[in-house]
Each structure stands twice: as structure tokens, then as C-alpha cells.
Design an enzyme around this catalytic site. Structure first.
Site, PDB file in Angstrom:
ATOM      1  CB  SER A 186      93.322  29.308  85.712  1.00  0.00           C
ATOM      2  OG  SER A 186      91.973  29.567  85.382  1.00  0.00           O
ATOM      3  CE  LYS A 244      92.271  14.085  87.202  1.00  0.00           C
ATOM      4  NZ  LYS A 244      90.909  13.514  87.458  1.00  0.00           N
ATOM      5  CB  THR A 245      94.290  22.057  83.021  1.00  0.00           C
ATOM      6  OG1 THR A 245      95.177  22.627  83.997  1.00  0.00           O
ATOM      7  CG2 THR A 245      92.914  21.868  83.644  1.00  0.00           C
ATOM      8  N   GLY A 246      96.212  21.237  80.601  1.00  0.00           N
ATOM      9  CA  GLY A 246      97.421  21.667  79.916  1.00  0.00           C
ATOM     10  C   GLY A 246      98.574  20.694  79.898  1.00  0.00           C
TER      11      GLY A 246
END
Length: 314
Positions: free
Chosen positions: A78, A228-230
Site C-alpha cells: 500500500s 493511522k496505520t503502522g
């Protein structure tokens, strides 16, 4: 005789001037070289301790560059949603299309089995969302349905790939498949590849150079600050550092039947309180472990870069 002496004096003067210039350059370079070797060696030692292929690139103040295992073989996953956002916004600039343009979405045409916060938030059969909201979903929450939709209806893979090749070297990346295609055939993820430096160069240019219109580029930059990911990867050791601003994008792969994690990635632009900045890209490929373990590797590298950074900025 006077002419010979005068000529000798001129030659001597030029020689001394060259010595002074070289000496000044030499005196200013040891810190950077020492920093390069120290950071490169330290990162190389870290990645050698783990069961997988790990590539790292660091660009400090758009000046010093460090790479470890910098090959164009790492599945982006992504991370390519940053590339997609830039290409789409460039296309919208050329067509004078606003990010407030509404897109009608039929829920029945979305994949209920993929990662999609948008799908969870909209239960109605049909709904409309502005482009900026769709980009929020892809850049902040890495929504796969939104990415697929934008490739199908707004700007396709080929045009996205072609535009990105105007920003970073063609040899450093390739975008060949959508999230939908990679989901149907996991091996295709390896054809959406990048080198760590290629990804770092794109992120660095996004934050330090003009690529698209100011309005759209600022939107992408500000949106990535909300990712907000990882947060257990590059951001993990920096979250408690006062005044540090982090903008990043992650990419996560699948685990195959042999327990091998295909990819676990993060690319970040970090600005420090003193206005120094650096870009860090870490790509983990074919890792014999789980996502939590891979994230710890990335966090460890991030902590190392941050701690050794004063060697470059003093």
C-alpha cells in the site's frame, strides 16, 4: 629575471589558493563521511540479524544519502497509494478538476472481503463522496476498495506508473497491478516493486519540491501526517519526542503457507523541532516472522537513525 620571479609568484599564489580551497572542503567533510559510515554500518549490522531481506534508505536535509540493500525488488504493497495520489492529483490539475468533486459509489461493486474502512462506515446501497475524502481513506487508513475504485474510474495503473516515472528514476520502481489484482494473485505483489531509495526520493520530493499544484500537494502532505496505520513502525520511537512531526505511509503484505511474510514497509518524512528533516524508507521482504516482529525491526532502525542524526546536523 623580474618576469621569472613574478611568474613564479603567481604560480605559487595559485598553488596556495588551491591548497586552501581543498583544505577547507576537506575540513568540512569528515563529519558527513564519518556519519555516513557509522549509520550505514550500524543499519547493516541490524538488518543482518533478522531472517528476511531488509532494505533501507535515508535522505537527510535533501543532502546526505545512506542506503542499505538498495535493490529495486521490494513489494510496495500500500505504499503505492502515495504514488497513486500524486498521479491522480496531477491529472486533476491538468483537467482543472477540484478535489471536492463528488463520486457516486455503488456498494454492491465493492469487495466486502478486503480492508475497507469506507465500506464499514457506509451501509447505504449507494452514496457519494468527494475525491478528497476518498484520498483520506487511502492515505490515512489505506482503504483498498477506494484505491481500486480510483484506478478503475479516475486514473488507471499505466498512467499512474508513467507519471511517477517523471518524479523518480524509472529503474527504481514499477506499478503494474491494483490491490484487487494482487488480492486475486498474491505473487503479483512482487511486480509492484520499489527500491528503498526510490520510495524515499518520492516522499522527499513530495515534502521539499514542487510536483503538483500547491493546493493538492499541501493536501497530500497534511493527510499523510494523519496516517493511522503502522504507528508501531517508523513512528514508534518518535511519538514521545516533543516537536517531531511525522508524515508516513505503510504497506503490509500477506503471510504464505510457509509462514513467510511477503512485505512489511514504511516510508516517512520527519521534521525536527530545529527544522532539520530527513526521509526514511524501510522495506522488509520475505520475512520469516510475523507482522509484530517485522514492525519491531523497522522501529529499531528508525530509533537508530534518529539517535545518530546529530552527526549530520551539528
Amino acid at each position: 629575471m623580474a618576469k621569472i620571479n613574478k611568474t613564479h609568484l603567481i604560480i605559487l599564489f595559485v598553488f596556495l589558493l588551491c591548497v586552501i580551497v581543498v583544505s577547507i572542503q576537506f575540513l568540512h567533510k569528515p563529519t558527513d563521511h564519518k556519519g555516513n559510515y557509522s549509520l550505514t554500518d550500524t543499519i547493516s549490522k541490524i538488518v543482518s540479524e533478522y531472517p528476511g531481506e531488509i532494505g533501507v534508505a535515508v535522505i537527510i536535509n535533501s543532502r546526505d544519502t545512506i542506503t542499505v540493500n538498495n535493490k529495486s525488488i521490494y513489494p510496495m504493497m500500500s505504499v503505492f497509494k502515495v504514488h497513486q495520489a500524486l498521479a491522480l492529483c496531477n491529472d486533476f490539475d491538468s483537467k482543472r478538476i477540484s478535489l471536492d468533486t463528488l463520486i457516486r459509489i455503488n456498494k454492491g461493486k465493492l469487495d466486502p472481503n478486503t480492508w475497507s474502512p469506507m465500506l464499514k462506515e457506509h451501509s447505504e446501497p449507494e452514496f457519494s463522496l468527494p475525491i478528497r475524502k476518498l484520498l483520506n481513506y487511502t492515505l490515512i487508513q489505506s482503504d483498498n476498495n477506494v484505491s481500486n475504485l480510483m484506478f478503475k474510474r479516475l486514473l488507471d495503473i499505466a498512467k499512474t506508473d508513467s507519471f511517477v516515472a517523471t518524479i523518480i528514476p524509472r529503474s527504481s520502481f514499477q506499478i503494474a497491478y491494483t490491490e484487487e489484482e494482487m488480492s486475486a494473485d498474491h505473487d503479483k505483489a512482487y511486480s509492484n516493486y520499489t527500491s528503498p531509495l526510490g520510495a524515499a526520493m518520492l516522499m522527499n520530493r513530495l515534502f521539499t519540491d514542487k510536483i503538483i499544484s500547491d493546493e493538492k500537494q499541501d493536501f497530500i502532505k497534511n493527510t499523510l501526517k494523519e496516517c493511522k496505520t503502522g504507528t508501531d513502525r517508523i513512528a514508534a520511537p518518535l511519538l514521545d519526542k516533543e516537536g517531531v512531526v511525522i508524515a508516513h505511509k505503510t504497506g503490509s503484505g500477506y503471510i504464505n503457507e510457509n509462514g513467510i511474510l511477503a512485505a512489511h514497509n514504511d516510508v516517512a518524512f520527519i521534521r525536527l523541532p530545529n527544522n532539520e528533516y530527513y526521509t526514511l524508507a524501510v522495506f522488509v521482504k520475505d520475512f520469516k516472522g510475523n507482522e509484530t516482529q517485522a514492525a519491531k525491526v523497522i522501529a529499531r532502525i528508525s530509533e537508530t537513525v534518529y539517535s545518530l542524526l546529530p552527526q549530520f546536523t551539528e
